[in-house]
Every structure is written in C-alpha cells, then in structure tokens.
Design a protein around this motif. Sequence first.
Motif, PDB file in Angstrom:
ATOM      1  N   GLY A   1      18.942 -13.892 -39.275  1.00  0.00           N
ATOM      2  CA  GLY A   1      19.460 -15.189 -39.676  1.00  0.00           C
ATOM      3  C   GLY A   1      18.536 -16.278 -39.185  1.00  0.00           C
ATOM      4  O   GLY A   1      17.653 -16.039 -38.360  1.00  0.00           O
TER       5      GLY A   1
ATOM      6  N   ILE B   1       7.880 -18.167 -44.198  1.00  0.00           N
ATOM      7  CA  ILE B   1       7.830 -17.584 -45.547  1.00  0.00           C
ATOM      8  C   ILE B   1       6.387 -17.347 -45.949  1.00  0.00           C
ATOM      9  O   ILE B   1       6.049 -16.335 -46.563  1.00  0.00           O
ATOM     10  CB  ILE B   1       8.547 -18.505 -46.552  1.00  0.00           C
TER      11      ILE B   1
ATOM     12  N   GLY C   1       6.782 -13.641 -47.200  1.00  0.00           N
ATOM     13  CA  GLY C   1       7.024 -13.454 -48.625  1.00  0.00           C
ATOM     14  C   GLY C   1       8.134 -12.477 -48.929  1.00  0.00           C
ATOM     15  O   GLY C   1       8.273 -12.005 -50.045  1.00  0.00           O
ATOM     16  N   CYS C   2       8.962 -12.158 -47.940  1.00  0.00           N
ATOM     17  CA  CYS C   2      10.077 -11.223 -48.149  1.00  0.00           C
ATOM     18  C   CYS C   2      11.069 -11.817 -49.148  1.00  0.00           C
ATOM     19  O   CYS C   2      11.442 -12.979 -49.023  1.00  0.00           O
ATOM     20  CB  CYS C   2      10.778 -10.944 -46.825  1.00  0.00           C
ATOM     21  N   PRO C   3      11.511 -11.020 -50.130  1.00  0.00           N
ATOM     22  CA  PRO C   3      12.489 -11.542 -51.088  1.00  0.00           C
ATOM     23  C   PRO C   3      13.784 -12.004 -50.421  1.00  0.00           C
ATOM     24  O   PRO C   3      14.489 -12.865 -50.948  1.00  0.00           O
ATOM     25  CB  PRO C   3      12.771 -10.357 -52.012  1.00  0.00           C
ATOM     26  N   SER C   4      14.112 -11.419 -49.260  1.00  0.00           N
ATOM     27  CA  SER C   4      15.363 -11.794 -48.603  1.00  0.00           C
ATOM     28  C   SER C   4      15.213 -13.027 -47.726  1.00  0.00           C
ATOM     29  O   SER C   4      16.195 -13.533 -47.203  1.00  0.00           O
ATOM     30  CB  SER C   4      15.880 -10.639 -47.739  1.00  0.00           C
ATOM     31  N   LEU C   5      13.997 -13.480 -47.518  1.00  0.00           N
ATOM     32  CA  LEU C   5      13.782 -14.702 -46.745  1.00  0.00           C
ATOM     33  C   LEU C   5      13.566 -15.822 -47.746  1.00  0.00           C
ATOM     34  O   LEU C   5      12.550 -15.863 -48.429  1.00  0.00           O
ATOM     35  CB  LEU C   5      12.580 -14.536 -45.814  1.00  0.00           C
ATOM     36  N   SER C   6      14.563 -16.678 -47.877  1.00  0.00           N
ATOM     37  CA  SER C   6      14.516 -17.689 -48.925  1.00  0.00           C
ATOM     38  C   SER C   6      14.742 -19.071 -48.325  1.00  0.00           C
ATOM     39  O   SER C   6      14.612 -19.265 -47.114  1.00  0.00           O
ATOM     40  CB  SER C   6      15.551 -17.363 -49.996  1.00  0.00           C
ATOM     41  N   ILE C   7      15.087 -20.005 -49.176  1.00  0.00           N
ATOM     42  CA  ILE C   7      15.346 -21.366 -48.719  1.00  0.00           C
ATOM     43  C   ILE C   7      16.711 -21.806 -49.213  1.00  0.00           C
ATOM     44  O   ILE C   7      17.270 -21.228 -50.147  1.00  0.00           O
ATOM     45  CB  ILE C   7      14.279 -22.341 -49.256  1.00  0.00           C
TER      46      ILE C   7
ATOM     47  N   THR D   1      16.331 -19.482 -44.956  1.00  0.00           N
ATOM     48  CA  THR D   1      17.600 -18.778 -44.826  1.00  0.00           C
ATOM     49  C   THR D   1      17.375 -17.301 -45.138  1.00  0.00           C
ATOM     50  O   THR D   1      16.439 -16.950 -45.850  1.00  0.00           O
ATOM     51  CB  THR D   1      18.661 -19.380 -45.773  1.00  0.00           C
ATOM     52  N   VAL D   2      18.217 -16.472 -44.563  1.00  0.00           N
ATOM     53  CA  VAL D   2      18.101 -15.038 -44.814  1.00  0.00           C
ATOM     54  C   VAL D   2      19.258 -14.625 -45.724  1.00  0.00           C
ATOM     55  O   VAL D   2      20.418 -14.921 -45.445  1.00  0.00           O
ATOM     56  CB  VAL D   2      18.138 -14.237 -43.498  1.00  0.00           C
ATOM     57  N   LEU D   3      18.941 -13.977 -46.817  1.00  0.00           N
ATOM     58  CA  LEU D   3      19.957 -13.595 -47.793  1.00  0.00           C
ATOM     59  C   LEU D   3      20.654 -12.290 -47.381  1.00  0.00           C
ATOM     60  O   LEU D   3      20.154 -11.541 -46.542  1.00  0.00           O
ATOM     61  CB  LEU D   3      19.320 -13.427 -49.178  1.00  0.00           C
TER      62      LEU D   3
ATOM     63  N   TYR E   1      14.999 -18.140 -55.718  1.00  0.00           N
ATOM     64  CA  TYR E   1      13.796 -18.977 -55.725  1.00  0.00           C
ATOM     65  C   TYR E   1      12.527 -18.154 -55.866  1.00  0.00           C
ATOM     66  O   TYR E   1      12.395 -17.082 -55.284  1.00  0.00           O
ATOM     67  CB  TYR E   1      13.737 -19.830 -54.467  1.00  0.00           C
TER      68      TYR E   1
ATOM     69  N   ILE F   1       8.413 -17.531 -55.409  1.00  0.00           N
ATOM     70  CA  ILE F   1       7.595 -17.650 -54.205  1.00  0.00           C
ATOM     71  C   ILE F   1       6.968 -19.047 -54.100  1.00  0.00           C
ATOM     72  O   ILE F   1       6.888 -19.619 -53.012  1.00  0.00           O
ATOM     73  CB  ILE F   1       6.534 -16.517 -54.139  1.00  0.00           C
TER      74      ILE F   1
ATOM     75  N   LYS G   1       9.306 -21.350 -52.566  1.00  0.00           N
ATOM     76  CA  LYS G   1       9.635 -21.061 -51.167  1.00  0.00           C
ATOM     77  C   LYS G   1       8.523 -21.436 -50.192  1.00  0.00           C
ATOM     78  O   LYS G   1       8.801 -21.834 -49.073  1.00  0.00           O
ATOM     79  CB  LYS G   1       9.955 -19.562 -51.006  1.00  0.00           C
TER      80      LYS G   1
ATOM     81  N   PRO H   1      23.428 -14.588 -52.820  1.00  0.00           N
ATOM     82  CA  PRO H   1      24.446 -14.488 -51.783  1.00  0.00           C
ATOM     83  C   PRO H   1      23.841 -14.605 -50.388  1.00  0.00           C
ATOM     84  O   PRO H   1      22.760 -14.140 -50.131  1.00  0.00           O
ATOM     85  CB  PRO H   1      25.031 -13.099 -52.001  1.00  0.00           C
ATOM     86  N   GLY H   2      24.582 -15.249 -49.538  1.00  0.00           N
ATOM     87  CA  GLY H   2      24.095 -15.409 -48.183  1.00  0.00           C
ATOM     88  C   GLY H   2      23.536 -16.789 -47.958  1.00  0.00           C
ATOM     89  O   GLY H   2      23.233 -17.169 -46.848  1.00  0.00           O
TER      90      GLY H   2
ATOM     91  N   GLU I   1      28.696 -15.695 -41.562  1.00  0.00           N
ATOM     92  CA  GLU I   1      27.653 -15.279 -42.492  1.00  0.00           C
ATOM     93  C   GLU I   1      27.326 -13.787 -42.368  1.00  0.00           C
ATOM     94  O   GLU I   1      26.738 -13.209 -43.264  1.00  0.00           O
ATOM     95  CB  GLU I   1      26.389 -16.132 -42.333  1.00  0.00           C
TER      96      GLU I   1
END
Lengths: 720, 558
Positions: free
Chosen positions: A618, A631, A635-641, A655-657, B130, B132, B135, B243-244, B371
């Motif tokens: 998180g 990021i 570049g992890c798909p689960s690490l987003s904004i 944010t972490v998805l 999003y 890349i 991001k 999600p998340g 979360e």
Amino acid sequence: MAERSFDGEVQLLRSGAGSTLQVEGILAVTKALLQSGVAYVGGYQGAPISHLMDVLGDAREILGELDVYFENSASEATAAAMLAASVHYPLRGAVTFKSTVGLNVASDALANLASGGVQGGALIILGEDYGEGSSIMQERSHAFAMKSQMWLLDPRPNVSAIVDAVETGFELSEASSTPVMLDLRLRSCHLHGSFVAKDNRRPPMTVKDAIEHPTRDPSRIVLPPASFLHEREKVEDRWPAAVRFIRERGLNEVIAGDHGDVGIITQGGLYNTLNRSLELLGCSDAFGRSDVPLYVMNVTYPVVDEEILDFCAGKRAVLLVEEGQPDYIEQNLNAILRRAGVTTALHGKDLLPVAGEYTSAAVTRGVAAFLRRYLPDAIEHEPALLRDAEDPASPFASPVAADAVLPRPPGLCTGCPERPIFSGLKLAERETGAHHVSADIGCHLFSTVAPFHLGATTMGYGLGSAGAAALNSKDADRRTIAVMGDGGFWHNGLTSGVGNAVFNENDQLLVVVDNAYSAATGGQDVLSSQAQTPNRSTQHPIEKAARGVGVEWARTIDDTYDVGAVRDSFVEALTTDEPGPKLLVMQSECQLNRQRRVKPEMRAALKEGKRVVRERFGVDAETCTGDHACIRISGCPSLSIKSNPDPLRTDPVATVLDSCVGCGVCGTNAHAAVLCPSFYRTDVVQNPTRRDRMLARLRAWWIKVASRGIERRAARFEVS
Amino acid sequence: MSSWSEGRRPLTLAILALGGEGGGVLADWIVATAERAGHHAQTTSVAGVAQRTGATVYYVELFPSQPSAESPTADARAPVRDEPVMGVFPTPGEVDVVIASELMECGRAVQRGFSTADRTTLITSTNRVYSIDEKVAMGDGRVDDAALLDAARNASKRLVAADFMQLAEQAGSVISASLFGGLAGSGALPFAREQFEASIRVSGKAVDASLAAFAAGFEAATADATPSPSSSAAKLIELPIAPGAASSRSTEERKAHEEAERTAIAATDPASLVGPELRDLAERVGDLPPAARSTILHGLVRTAVYQDHAYAERYLERVARFADVDPERAGDARLTREAARHVALWMCYQDTIQVATQKVRRKRMERIRDESHVRPGQLVQVREFLHPQAEEIVDTMPTWLGGRLARSRAFERVVHAATHRGMILNTSSVVGYTLLTTMARARPLRPRSVRFVREQAAIERWLALALDVARTDAALACEIVECQRVLKGYGSTYAHGGESFATLMDAADALVGAEAAATRMADLRDAALADEDGAALRTKIHDTGAAESPWRSPASPT
C-alpha cells in the motif's frame, strides 16, 4: 506447466466419424492430424501456435493410444530435422512452429529435407505471426517455400477448410515427395468454428516399426552428385506431380460470377475478407455468391500456370489480393501472363497497400478502386468506410482527440520477477554509468520500453549474447551487457552465445533470466524448469551448463525480488577484473505460473483452517508527494495512481491496486532506490492461531495507549 | 443484389479488453449462447504480446440460422458455401455491438471507427486503468475522462456506460461477467436473459458469482442510467479506476463539492471548520478574501498539527501578505488561494517527524484495514519500508549539533551501515509503534533543527520574490507561488526538485516585466515536471542563462 490446460478439450479428439465438433482452430488441427494417421509430431512453441503444442502435450495419452510419437523440440531447427524420419520411411510426420522466425531457425534443416525429398507425408504447420498483435519482424513465409521448393497451403479461415488442408497436405506431400507447409494465419489459430469429424487412424507404419526395420537410400542424402540430381528432380518430377495433384483434387477454387470479363485472384487465407468486401459493395452475399469471378488460391505455392491462364482467358482485368511484401505472387502471375502473351491487365499492389495487414477496410478500398475502374455498375452499395475521413458520416471522423487515447505497450505482469532485475540494473548504472545492452527475445524484451528503456538491439531468440559479440574491447572502460532468457538459453544461446563468448574471450556480462519456464510463449517447461514432470527431464541448472562450456565467473541469484542484492551483484559483475564472460543467472519463478500454482494451494489451506498470510502493498496518500518516482522505476500494472485525496494538493498520488500479489518489489525498490517512506506492506493473517490473537490484543491495547496523546493533541486543532 | 445493405448479414461484435480481464471468456459465452439458439457463430482474436498488459480485440460474428427455404429474395444461384462466410476483422462502420472493458479502450474503439453513431450499441465500463504514460508523469498526466465519455456518446447509437468493474467486484466476480449482463440487458442481441445465463451455467466455473455479476450488469443496462445522446449535459457518472483505488473523477468531484460547502460555511462561521484551539485564528480569516477562506482554514489546521499554534499564526500572517496585494480580493482571489495552498504545503515539509506522525495516526490504521478487505476474525500487521539517510537525521538535529555531524565522516559511515539496506518496521508491533510515536513526539525540537532554519529562509525568499512581483504582475506572482509544486519526493527526487526550483526562481527574476511572463513561467514549470533529469527545463531555459543566485546557495534542499 503451460499457461492454459486443454485437459477437457482434448477428450473431443476421441470423437468418431460424423460428430460435429465446435472448437478452436488449433484443436481442429490436432484432430485432423490424428485423422490423417500421423506417426510422429514435434514442434517449438511460440504465438500463435503455442496452444497447439499445449494441446498436443495434454493429448499425450490419446497420442499414446494411437502409437503417435510426440516431443517438445529444443528449437524449430530440431523440429524440422525431426522430419528426416519421413525421408526413408512411409511415416507421416508433422511439426509446428511460429513463422517467419521459426522458419528462419529451421531453414537449414528444411532445405536439406526438401532437397532429398520425402517418402512419408511431411507437414510443417506455420503459425503465421503477421499483422496486428504480431511480436516479430514483418516478413513472409512465401520466400522459404520458393527458395527450398516446398509447397505452401493457405486455407480459407474456416475450421472445416483448415481440417481439409491438413489431410490433403499429407497426400500432396506424398504425391510429390515434397514437404508441405500449412500457413495458419494469426486469426485462424484463434478461430472458433465447427467441422464434422472422422475416425482417428492409427499410423499404418509406426515409429517403432521403422526403428526395427532400418532402411537407407544414398540417393536421398544431400551430397554430390545426389544433390545435383535433387535439383533436377524438383523441377522435372516433383513440381509437375504437385501441379497434377492440385488440379485433380481441385484444391484451388474458381467461383464463377456474372461479370465474366473481370476477376479477382486471392490467397485462400484472405478469401473471407475479400468476400466481406464484396458483400459491403453489394457484389456478393454471406454464402459466397459473388458477382465477380474469383480464383481462390488455397495453394499459394506452386502457382498453377494453367489455372491462372484459364481464369484470365477472356478477361479485361484481374485484381490480385496478396498480403505482405515482396509481391512474389504478383511477379509470378505477370511472368505467366507475359510468357503466354495474355493481355489481361493485372492489378495488385498498385490498388492495394504494398505493405501491412490486409484488413477488411484495406481490402474494401482496393476492391472498390478496382471495380470503379472496370465494373462501376457492379457496385450497388458504398460502405461508410469509403467515405472521406473529413465526412462526418465516415467512421473515421473520430470525435476522440488523438492524445486522449494513449498507447498500451506490452509490459511485465504484476509481480513479475524480471522487473526487479531491471530496477536493479538501473540502480547499478547510477554507480557504474550507462552500458550498451544487447537484448533478446522473451518477456525481458519489455525492458526496452517504459519505464526501463534498457536494451538496444534484439537479434533473435537466444542471440542476446551473440548480439554483443562485436562490442568487445580490451581498451574500453566498461563492458557490454547481454540479456537472455532461459528459453533462449536452451534454444541456442548456450552454443551461439555462451560458448562463443568463452572461445573468443569476450568480456561481456551475460544476464540469464531464469524464471523456470519458457514464460513468454505460455509457460512451457524447459531443461532448467524446477518442476518434476512426467516424461521430461528437468532441473538442469543454467549455471552448471555455462560452467560446463568454460564460464569461470558465474553467480546465481536465487531471489530477484531482493533489488539491493541484484544491484550489488550487477555492480560486482560490471567491475570485476576477471577475464572472459561474466554470467549472472537471475532466478525467480514466473509470477503468472506461480499464481496458477499457488492460488489453488492457498484456497485449499484456507478451507482446512490453516493459518494463511495474505500480503499486499500500500501507499500512504499523505506521505506520498505525487512525484511517481516509484512508478518510473517499476512499471508494475498494480502500481497505479489515483486522485489526491488531500484538499490542498492536486497531483495524483501513487496507489496499489487489489491485483497486487505482494511480490515485495515496491518495498525493496523503495529501499534500494531510497525512494520514499510511503510504502507499507499489510499482512492479513487468515485463520489466526491463539498466539496470533493474544499478541494482537496486546498490541491493540498498547497502540491505543501510545497514540492517545498524539490524537488528543491533534483533536485540539482538527475538527472531529 | 445487395444482400449486406438489406440486412442479410451477421451480427458483428467487437470486444476490447485488457490482458487478464476475461475478454476471451466473454467472447466464448456469446458464441455459446448464439450456437444454442441455432446461430452460426465465429470468434477470433489477436492476442500476441497483448496478453501481457496490452489491449486485445476479440471479434465475434453471429449469423442467424437459415430457414429451410434459404434466401427470401430467392437467389437463383446455388450457394457457393453451405455455411456463411464469416469475417475475421471488425470493419469500421459495420460493427453492431462494441464492448469495452475500460474507458480509454472505449476511446480506442471509437478512434478505430468500430463504434459509429448510425449502428453501434456501445457498452463500456467507465473505470480507468491508467496507461504507463499517464502513470510515469512527474505531475498529473491523466487524460480527460469526460472527453472520452463524450466521444463514446457521440459515436454510438446507444451507449450503456457503467462501472462494470465495480459491479463485478461487488459480486465477487470478474468484469467479463458483468459486461455479459450488460450485453444481455442492452437488448442488442436477439436472445432472452435465460439464454445468456445458460452459457454461464454450462461453463461450470464460479457460476454463482458470475451470475450475480451478470445480474448487476443486466440491471445497469436496463435501468435507464445511461445518459441519452440528446442530454449531453449528462448526469454525473462515477468514474472509479481499477479496484483498490478511488475514482479520478469522483474524488475530484467530491473535493470540489466539499470545497463549495466549506466556502459557504467559512463565510459565516469559519471557526466551525477548525478545532477549539484555532478558533481565534479562524475568526481572523473573516478579513481575508472569501474565495480563499476554506483553503486558509485547511492550512491553519495543517500547520498547527504540524507544529503548534504559533506556527499556524505565522502561516496566517504569510498568507495575509498576499491578500493585501491580491487584485481580485473580492472575486476569484487566485493569488491568495494559491498562496494559501502552497505556503501550507511548504511549511509542512515532509521530515522524519512528520512522516512518523502520519504513520501512527489512528485514521491511517483504520484506512489500511479497509483497503486490505479484512474480514472479521482476520488480523492485520503493517510493515513500513523506511531508510533514513544521514542527511535526514542531521536535518532533524539542532543546528549546533547538526552542523557538526554533517561534516563528520564517521557519523555518515555509522548511519550508512545501519540503514543503507533499509529497515522494515512493524508498526503494529509494540516496539515499532513505540519507535514511531517517540519520533513523532520529537516535534517540539523541530524549530531548532537544521532543516527548519533552512526551509524558513527559503520560504521567506520565495515569498519576498512573489510579493515583490505581485505589485506589478499578479499573474506572474501566482505562477511563482505555484512553483512550489516541483518541490516533491524524497532523496534524489527531492534534490532534483530543489534544483528545478532554483532554476525556476532564477528564470522568474529574469522574466519580470517581460511579455507574457506568466504564461512563460507556467511553461517552464511544466517543463520542470516533464522529466526526471531536468533536460526539458534546461532546453527551455537555454537562452535565459543561469547566473549565480541566492537560490543555488547552500539553502537549496539536498
């Protein structure tokens, strides 16, 4: 363990004559092989035929029942060489691989095979990776057919037609003693449709029979003077035999239309697209009743001169629909018409795109241009796509701003063990300076795009090390880095790369990404796979193999998620004075495969009431300042904004998805790159033990006590 | 004969999905439904490398079964094929149904001409995943969701837009199931709801969850929740991302809404927006521009919690200086608002004390529980990834000690040895929590710390420049104030921000009195946020020339 299991679907392979199967293209091909009495099958995985190899692997039992030998070949060259079994024995054999890259690798074996010719039917099923979604250079398989004189089938994208092509392919091969290539276009491989099955046939002669009754015929060996005779045989015997078979069996189709004085010639694989274009223009219907005469080349090599001349007879003009370049068929047709003195105008790449995929839109535009010139009255309908892009009714009069739709380059999956390798390399380069990186084929090639931007060239599968061969200098103040995957390493990298570097005393640092599978092609096992698999010998370490060919400086990092350790080992390998190639084996299991393996185990453990800890990462939105450095290094798909929840700030925070698998790279990256203190890991303890619960109670009490003062002070300033 | 234009053609569907979203499963369900209903069905896809996070297009054609006397228009010729010839490409302008699992992919479908106003039922999920490029931006690189949605509305005959991702999540399923429900509910295919549902049942995997998501998607498509093409004003559609994470638009809208409410309250009762000990300062906000009051009250609370009442008072005094020179005092008061925002942010710079405080707050621990989807009976532990640097520790020391330690190689070595691999601290443990709260309680030491002294001096220089400029060019002053935005991150990112800030301030000095100075200043700031190595900014600033300036003195953050 492959990406997808076909355990359920393969049962359909037992279906008998008369049953209708509704299946995907690749399953239909497998069924067609069994119906043809194939004796042995091999191949090398790669999109779009990876699943064909997986189907065959899952069908091992059924293959066994029919005494069909199957192996996962080490490379396309190995697969092609396997067809040698059909040279002296009437064994039907099939191999499959991705084209054109597979043909490049296999071409030495295929050229030898085609020279001597075959007795048993030899079929090469090509997964043609051309057009949208392709991951390789855009070339045509046609050239290989021409140069080695092998026949090329290009069936209509229709499951029945594909099944027929497999069966006829064997017959054609036997009738003309020539290997036959079957082009399965990208979309045909993933095509769902139906066909009527026949009974499976046990091969009349099995591999066992052949081994026990060895025969040889020196005239089939490529050695002078036989090789000179082979060339004559090709043109004097085998070609005419093939043409005879093609004509007798009517493999190419003529569809008569009302307008006899013009016509369209198409590659079989483009027939559906062409018919759709004609439908859109009001010149055909869904059942193929075309107003314009068509000649459908389900065999695109050899071109049957007589059929071309017959079709063109009395026609003012003909359009050839031939995808890709060079325009081999168009050149061929021009020669045929010219030699025969036929005056029919031949159009092709003057009206259709010279390069690129022949999509529905591209073909429709070309056909419309042709018909407007020769048969304007035949066009009964103008589809919207022909409108000028400025026209508001054009489908391309897009109301979306170009910059509102951004590209989605392929990237490493969530939790990919290769991500920390490249994060580590980027961090190491902060200390050692930038290096030339020679990349290879595989998921690791995604390091060339955002956010890593590492890697300068990719010369072919397993050629990462060889691609760095020239960039070797004793006077340089740094060494070149080469990257290879475990797939590429075993495919040919060990000899063409590692052995070559040892022999030539190359100073390079070779990184071998060992994720325990040929992961990019769908998770097939390789020699170094950790899994114990029936029928295959695995667990052969890469480091041992490299040391075996003479590498002295070699390290295996068995946890790539430890970015700090990865960085340090890079720094060491880039600065050591040891001569010769330096090898770093970066080892962690492919996360896609790991999740497939671990998830069911975890579900079972939870059900049994065992203690299971679920980890995920998180980001504290308050602590995150929205600079996104994390990021850019991941570049992890689960690490987003996400939007900044702080009323005073506007830039989105990291944010972490929910898709986070808790691989830990976020945390170790934050450490190794000294990023920021915003990352935390939550461990959710499911089915906690008594000790867990007691400890939790104690901690909750203490946190309540220790936070009291801080909360009380904040309450004096904050609104509750 | 024009059989196609007269409707003797297959139904065509294009599905745009991202890897792992089950686009293939959705296509298979559609095919199964159609085949059981006697249709001829074909599906194809192009996965390739797209299977790894890229976008994939699945294409489906469904041809109704032929009555025994085929061809109502009696084509004398025998059919060439005994089954319909199906296409393998979606043809621009000829697609009946487009399903997009994400809003930008919906935009892509429109851009490629698949979805058109004369024909297409466009079913799109409004969530964002999003790209890349969005991001990695140093600032805000997100594209405009509203523009994408407008395009979808304009390029479809019927638009079904809902957050199918959220619907699926709520049902414990995946988006393919809720989109399948959306397709069934849209009425675009000639099959009954039960026929669709049967395909899910036959597949035999996670049937109940899939059916629940299907039902939710079905309702979303049938409950007339979709904005009609005519009312482009459109009702608000929530646009959450995957999600998340909370939505982009919904968070922005919530913030805007809250600010509006607070502004109204601040006009009459500003004291109600702060805690009891800040009421005296809150009352003084009444003298400041109405449009800026809410922000100033935020800043008061922020600075007081950060340090103390006196610090909040200092904040108020600093902002008031801008209010005095704000040419739009009674109106928008942009200068005061931006000053209120950025002065608060800079004054509450992220030092170790602040980070420790943020980590131990109760609301944070509660948020983490939420979360992580913790169910009753499950326990949570939180581990922090910290890596205090020698300079950060020096920064929190009193100036007399910090100065000495900063020069000590031995100290640096000790800290490096202890922390260079980073430390993982279990905040939920007794030891971890105690450590962090102890750090947080060091707050009273802060005003004597090395960094505090340095930051206050830098703030004053920045404010002096902005206030000086404000007298002649308020717009430029505003841009100067907003340059605080580049001061972000930690470690090397922060150092880079400091560099960029110094460069920007130099440029600001040079821009005073120049034409379109404010616009050029904003351009330079965007350039500073364009990359990590400052290349874009250097290029932009090339002719300005970087002279020695107070901004590059030891005061620049390290």
